[in-house]
Design an enzyme around this catalytic site. Structure first.
Site, PDB file in Angstrom:
ATOM      1  CB  CYS A 167     -23.452   1.536 -12.934  1.00 24.08           C
ATOM      2  SG  CYS A 167     -22.361   2.968 -13.037  1.00 24.08           S
TER       3      CYS A 167
ATOM      4  CB  CYS B  79     -20.227   0.230 -19.411  1.00 24.21           C
ATOM      5  SG  CYS B  79     -19.636   1.790 -18.687  1.00 24.21           S
TER       6      CYS B  79
ATOM      7  CB  CYS C 295     -14.904   1.008 -13.308  1.00 23.23           C
ATOM      8  SG  CYS C 295     -15.976   2.442 -13.048  1.00 23.23           S
TER       9      CYS C 295
ATOM     10  CG  ASP D  96      -7.716   2.814  -4.197  1.00 20.27           C
ATOM     11  OD1 ASP D  96      -8.928   2.772  -4.509  1.00 20.27           O
ATOM     12  OD2 ASP D  96      -6.882   2.002  -4.629  1.00 20.27           O
TER      13      ASP D  96
ATOM     14  CE1 TYR E 271      -7.032   2.781   0.160  1.00 21.12           C
ATOM     15  CE2 TYR E 271      -4.637   2.932   0.183  1.00 21.12           C
ATOM     16  CZ  TYR E 271      -5.789   2.287  -0.211  1.00 21.12           C
ATOM     17  OH  TYR E 271      -5.719   1.144  -0.953  1.00 21.12           O
TER      18      TYR E 271
ATOM     19  CD  GLU F 200      -3.025  -0.783  -0.029  1.00 17.21           C
ATOM     20  OE1 GLU F 200      -3.036   0.346  -0.572  1.00 17.21           O
ATOM     21  OE2 GLU F 200      -3.770  -1.707  -0.384  1.00 17.21           O
TER      22      GLU F 200
ATOM     23  CB  CYS G 261     -19.043  -3.186 -15.706  1.00 24.61           C
ATOM     24  SG  CYS G 261     -19.076  -2.727 -13.953  1.00 24.61           S
TER      25      CYS G 261
END
Length: 328
Positions: A198, A189, A182, A135, A117, A36, A192
């Protein structure tokens, strides 16, 4: 948001999760934390080989804590955002002193260099706590699914959507979806698993969510770096521990200013930092300045641990030195 949307995303993640070296069947807070920190504003493609090299040299947080600071900074060279490396060292030493990573978001926040975060990500992914890491990828997916133009509205929406007991998996599922499907531009899309749920997709304008950040014009600065040769060696120094590129190997030179220096430069290297751009003027010098430093073989310059700014500046100086010979 309907809980079935979360279930669909988790099923998609189970079948399509990216194979990343910091993801293991058994949770490892050291790997999670290290990845991270490295991934902050740095791509997965860049981080993956560097992560493996770090683990080979320092397989545990205790080993990292015991390593000389110069070695860690040298290994970090090229990853950018060097304050992260200094925070990495401070955090590793704090964890080693404690004996282990704390297991809650609130306790993780007390470690040096762990922001909201990173603490949430380690708590959720490594310890299974119901923390909500947001994030850039998570922010984008949540904003589009909920139809949120304002980024400030995303964390509250995310907290209502993350399924209890699965926060770590769900965060990584959102990260993967944002990285592969995305995307910021031209989202896929049609592939997805959340397309039917969405709001941004239903509006036909997924790229409009979240609203783009207003870009500020970056100021431009100038610096001088002394290019000091002794045969096949070049003189290097270490920057002060505090400040930009703190503790990193570098070419010697004065502080950077807003004014263009009146020097006869061998080469000029332009570099972009987050908050400003810099022209670094490479100026030949005869003798090393007063202070500590060392002669680095040019053939082994890569081993010096130069950050990208100075590595590319040295390459520019070497290229400029070769030009007269090529013209002859």
């Amino acid at each position: 948001m309907d809980a079935t949307a979360a279930a669909k995303l988790l099923d998609h993640y189970a079948a399509n999760a990216r194979d990343l070296p910091w993801r293991l069947a058994t949770r490892d807070p050291y790997r999670t934390w290290l990845s991270e920190v490295m991934l902050q504003q740095t791509t997965v493609a860049t981080v993956t080989p560097r992560f493996r090299r770090f683990l080979e040299r320092w397989p545990t947080v205790q080993a990292l804590a015991a390593a000389p600071e110069e070695e860690i900074l040298g290994e970090w060279a090229g990853l950018g955002y060097y304050a992260r490396a200094r925070n990495l060292i401070a955090c590793a030493r704090a964890v080693a002193e404690r004996g282990r990573f704390p297991a809650t978001e609130s306790e993780l926040r007390k470690l040096p260099g762990l922001g909201a975060y990173t603490a949430a990500a380690v708590a959720a992914i490594a310890f299974g706590e119901d923390a909500v890491p947001v994030d850039t990828n998570v922010e984008r997916v949540v904003a589009r699914v909920f139809g949120l133009a304002k980024r400030a509205d995303v964390p509250a929406a995310a907290r209502t959507w993350f399924p209890a007991g699965r926060h770590g998996d769900f965060a990584q599922a959102l990260m993967d979806l944002g990285a592969s499907i995305c995307r910021p531009k031209r989202p896929a899309c049609d592939r997805c698993p959340l397309a039917a749920d969405c709001r941004a997709a239903a509006l036909g304008t997924p790229e409009a969510f979240p609203a783009p950040k207003v870009k500020k014009e970056r100021p431009h600065r100038h610096g001088v770096a002394w290019w000091i040769r002794r045969g096949d060696e070049v003189w290097l120094v270490r920057r002060p521990a505090e400040g930009l590129l703190g503790g990193m190997a570098s070419l010697p030179g004065p502080e950077w200013t807003d004014d263009r220096p009146q020097v006869n430069a061998l080469a000029i290297h332009r570099h972009g930092f987050t908050h400003f751009s810099l022209d670094l003027h490479l100026v030949p010098q005869g003798d090393p300045p007063a202070g500590e430093g060392w002669w680095q073989p040019i053939a082994d310059l890569a081993a010096a641990g130069l950050p990208t700014l100075y590595r590319k500046a040295a390459e520019a100086a070497l290229a400029a030195e070769r030009e007269p010979k090529l013209a002859a």
